[in-house]
Design a protein around this motif. Sequence first.
Motif, mmCIF file in Angstrom:
data_model
loop_
_atom_site.group_PDB
_atom_site.id
_atom_site.type_symbol
_atom_site.label_atom_id
_atom_site.label_comp_id
_atom_site.label_asym_id
_atom_site.label_seq_id
_atom_site.Cartn_x
_atom_site.Cartn_y
_atom_site.Cartn_z
ATOM 1 N N MET A 52 0.794 -1.219 0.000
ATOM 2 C CA MET A 52 0.000 0.000 0.000
ATOM 3 C C MET A 52 0.831 1.276 0.000
ATOM 4 S SD MET A 52 -2.912 -1.207 -0.221
ATOM 5 C CE MET A 52 -4.030 0.141 0.101
ATOM 6 N N ARG A 75 -0.143 -9.649 -3.222
ATOM 7 C CA ARG A 75 -1.556 -9.437 -2.884
ATOM 8 C C ARG A 75 -2.332 -10.752 -2.889
ATOM 9 N NH1 ARG A 75 -1.528 -4.737 -6.804
ATOM 10 N NH2 ARG A 75 -0.720 -3.002 -5.568
ATOM 11 N N SER A 86 -11.959 1.134 6.970
ATOM 12 C CA SER A 86 -11.909 0.756 5.554
ATOM 13 C C SER A 86 -13.188 0.088 5.056
ATOM 14 C CB SER A 86 -10.715 -0.162 5.298
ATOM 15 O OG SER A 86 -10.880 -1.362 6.017
ATOM 16 N N LEU A 87 -14.316 0.410 5.677
ATOM 17 C CA LEU A 87 -15.591 -0.141 5.199
ATOM 18 C C LEU A 87 -16.286 0.869 4.301
ATOM 19 C CD1 LEU A 87 -17.028 -1.558 8.558
ATOM 20 C CD2 LEU A 87 -15.924 -2.873 6.748
ATOM 21 N N LEU A 103 -13.952 -10.089 -4.324
ATOM 22 C CA LEU A 103 -12.593 -9.647 -4.663
ATOM 23 C C LEU A 103 -11.579 -10.761 -4.447
ATOM 24 C CD1 LEU A 103 -12.294 -6.049 -3.123
ATOM 25 C CD2 LEU A 103 -12.416 -6.636 -5.534
ATOM 26 N N TYR A 104 -11.798 -11.567 -3.415
ATOM 27 C CA TYR A 104 -10.834 -12.610 -3.085
ATOM 28 C C TYR A 104 -11.257 -13.977 -3.616
ATOM 29 C CZ TYR A 104 -8.207 -9.270 -0.409
ATOM 30 O OH TYR A 104 -7.445 -8.180 -0.055
ATOM 31 N N ARG A 105 -12.212 -13.979 -4.524
ATOM 32 C CA ARG A 105 -12.640 -15.187 -5.219
ATOM 33 C C ARG A 105 -12.986 -16.338 -4.269
ATOM 34 N NH1 ARG A 105 -7.609 -14.233 -7.732
ATOM 35 N NH2 ARG A 105 -7.793 -12.448 -9.111
ATOM 36 N N PHE B 55 -12.227 3.556 2.302
ATOM 37 C CA PHE B 55 -12.681 2.331 1.653
ATOM 38 C C PHE B 55 -11.785 1.920 0.487
ATOM 39 C CE2 PHE B 55 -15.532 0.110 -1.412
ATOM 40 C CZ PHE B 55 -15.642 -1.052 -0.693
ATOM 41 N N LYS B 57 -8.685 1.583 0.323
ATOM 42 C CA LYS B 57 -7.661 0.622 0.755
ATOM 43 C C LYS B 57 -8.103 -0.815 0.507
ATOM 44 C CE LYS B 57 -7.167 2.029 5.113
ATOM 45 N NZ LYS B 57 -7.631 3.400 5.295
ATOM 46 N N GLU B 58 -9.358 -1.080 0.877
ATOM 47 C CA GLU B 58 -9.893 -2.429 0.735
ATOM 48 C C GLU B 58 -9.866 -2.876 -0.727
ATOM 49 O OE1 GLU B 58 -11.017 -5.046 2.151
ATOM 50 O OE2 GLU B 58 -12.692 -5.848 0.986
ATOM 51 N N THR B 59 -10.139 -1.954 -1.618
ATOM 52 C CA THR B 59 -10.140 -2.281 -3.034
ATOM 53 C C THR B 59 -8.719 -2.419 -3.574
ATOM 54 O OG1 THR B 59 -12.073 -0.865 -3.117
ATOM 55 C CG2 THR B 59 -11.210 -1.633 -5.203
ATOM 56 N N LEU B 60 -7.858 -1.496 -3.155
ATOM 57 C CA LEU B 60 -6.497 -1.488 -3.708
ATOM 58 C C LEU B 60 -5.676 -2.690 -3.267
ATOM 59 C CD1 LEU B 60 -5.368 2.241 -3.450
ATOM 60 C CD2 LEU B 60 -6.059 0.981 -5.482
ATOM 61 N N ILE B 61 -5.968 -3.209 -2.099
ATOM 62 C CA ILE B 61 -5.172 -4.313 -1.572
ATOM 63 C C ILE B 61 -5.578 -5.648 -2.208
ATOM 64 C CG2 ILE B 61 -6.636 -4.965 0.376
ATOM 65 C CD1 ILE B 61 -3.150 -4.360 1.208
ATOM 66 N N ALA B 62 -6.708 -5.653 -2.874
ATOM 67 C CA ALA B 62 -7.245 -6.911 -3.408
ATOM 68 C C ALA B 62 -6.394 -7.451 -4.556
ATOM 69 C CB ALA B 62 -8.677 -6.686 -3.883
ATOM 70 N N PRO B 63 -6.345 -8.769 -4.665
ATOM 71 C CA PRO B 63 -5.563 -9.387 -5.736
ATOM 72 C C PRO B 63 -6.297 -9.321 -7.070
ATOM 73 C CG PRO B 63 -6.577 -11.082 -4.414
ATOM 74 C CD PRO B 63 -6.958 -9.779 -3.779
ATOM 75 N N VAL B 64 -6.530 -8.114 -7.522
ATOM 76 C CA VAL B 64 -7.268 -7.890 -8.756
ATOM 77 C C VAL B 64 -6.432 -6.917 -9.576
ATOM 78 C CG1 VAL B 64 -9.397 -6.945 -9.704
ATOM 79 C CG2 VAL B 64 -9.476 -8.187 -7.554
ATOM 80 N N ARG B 66 -5.090 -3.895 -11.721
ATOM 81 C CA ARG B 66 -5.488 -2.490 -11.601
ATOM 82 C C ARG B 66 -6.439 -2.092 -12.710
ATOM 83 N NH1 ARG B 66 -4.251 -2.183 -6.395
ATOM 84 N NH2 ARG B 66 -4.659 -4.387 -6.744
ATOM 85 N N LEU B 69 -9.902 -3.067 -11.770
ATOM 86 C CA LEU B 69 -10.454 -2.157 -10.767
ATOM 87 C C LEU B 69 -10.979 -0.890 -11.441
ATOM 88 C CD1 LEU B 69 -7.922 -2.170 -7.768
ATOM 89 C CD2 LEU B 69 -10.050 -3.455 -8.021
ATOM 90 N N GLU B 217 -1.589 5.224 -3.510
ATOM 91 C CA GLU B 217 -1.162 4.712 -2.213
ATOM 92 C C GLU B 217 -2.207 5.083 -1.180
ATOM 93 O OE1 GLU B 217 2.824 6.151 -1.525
ATOM 94 O OE2 GLU B 217 3.603 4.402 -2.583
#
Lengths: 262, 218
Positions: A52, A75, A86-87, A103-105, B55, B57-64, B66, B69, B217
């Motif tokens: 991050m 990741r 972060s919600l 997101l995490y399948r 919020f 952060k939750e999206t950016l950290i995901a293994p998806v 860019r 996204l 970031e």
Amino acid sequence: MTAIEVSNLTKKFGNLTAVDKVSFTVEKGEIFAFLGPNGAGKSTTIKMLTTMLSPTSGEMKVGGHVVSENKSSVRERIGVIFQDYSLDDDLTAYENLYYHAMLYRVPKSERKEKIESLLKYVNLLDRKDDLVGKFSGGMKRRVEIARGLLHSPEILFLDEPTIGLDVQTRNFLWEHIRKINREKDMTIFFTTHNMEEAEKIATKIAVIDKGRIIITGTSKEIMKRTKTKSLESAFLRLTGYDIREENVSALERLRNVRRMRR
Amino acid sequence: MLFLLAFGFGFGPVFEQAGAGNYMQYLIPGIVGMAVLFSSVMNGVSLIWDKNFGFLKETLIAPVSRISLLIGRCLGGATTSTIQGMLVLLISIPLGFTMNWLMLPVAVLSMFALSFMFTLLGTTIASRLDDMQTFPTIMNFLVMPMFFLSGALFPVSNFPAAIRMVTIINPMTYGVDMLKHAMGGATEFPALLDVSVIAVLIIALSFIGTRFFSRLEA
Ligand SMILES: Nc1ncnc2c1ncn2[C@@H]1O[C@H](COP(=O)(O)OP(=O)(O)OP(=O)(O)O)[C@@H](O)[C@H]1O
Ligand SMILES: [Mg+2]
């Protein structure tokens, strides 16, 4: 096998050095505690380890991958419970968790059951269809905890997970952490400024202050090396008694917690 | 909406005297374009919102990846903006607007393509901004000129030469022209050119937006 390998990790914000040449390793299956007062650089380190935030200098390997070169592989292997909120306030508790499962399948057939069982553990099953924006601070934190446990990563990062949690949820969290650590050999990396927590849960502790790691080892080793009888006095000896405002408030809070428990 | 009425009834008679046909009929595709443009670029605000409230952060950290996204986000935004465009179209019917209704799917698709392009633009800009206050400035200095210098209100060919140059590099010109192909009205360019410009912009913005997203970031 090594889960996390960090050498000379440094992060500067302008002329403030938040993390200063930090080096440590975490073995696979370990429960590793990052113990330090407010502003020590714990969250900054976690943010760098979890892709991050990019470091000013230094090397990091997470789950066998160099973080700066292979963010997406890192990741794939981690789960994170952030310290900061972060919600999505405009979604319900259930929807927040469902979004995470997508997101995490997490396989579609397991989603509903997993989400509901975790919400039950954090005592929010009856509120699952309420918007989290209307939840109390502690309830929001509980949703974040449940969400963080929804998928099973190789390495789970928790940044001050118990702040704002009631005793029941705190106990559930640590029990659950121990269980997944044992059953799935999941590596756990958590930060705290609560010494009792570090002592009870962690198999290894690193004490960090002003951006630097002062000592690493099991709580017994740390007490032995500082010639103290408790982790608290070891901590005080290590971080010094100097009166930084933030430091005092952290310790003060900690003492109050202890006093209340007595 | 007020805008539509003011322009429609204010300029209408002048326009008709000049022998250019029914101004309402000319104006509606442009106004639909305006609704789409404004609401699409404003979709970028939601990114800044998510940044500030954590919020993201939750999206950016995901293994998806860019790009997924970015595209996922923009498809969602484009859908709401398309609905806004359709609402304007709906309201314009009692005001006397007609079109070849068989072309309606094409019109909706055009609105969607345009919405998607401008949502990408807004989101790409937003990924470089940290506070909400900057966004209205961008609306004033980028979006308003894009609208006025696009042929949404007057035919581009009526503009003086210097301003025509600007209209030719303005993406909105092609967007409005595309809508006019679908909804009826005097067009300036071949439909193929309009569609190509929009498509190229979508590809270019996806590319730039993905680059910016990778650098976000939290
Ligand atoms: N984005 C930022 N910009 C500037 N300075 C920052 C930023 N993030 C952190 N810092 C600074 O870096 C230092 C370390 O912060 P960090 O959040 O890592 O501390 P921490 O150990 O997590 O503390 P806490 O126990 O309060 O969570 C602090 O002095 C903080 O002010
Ligand atoms: Mg922190």
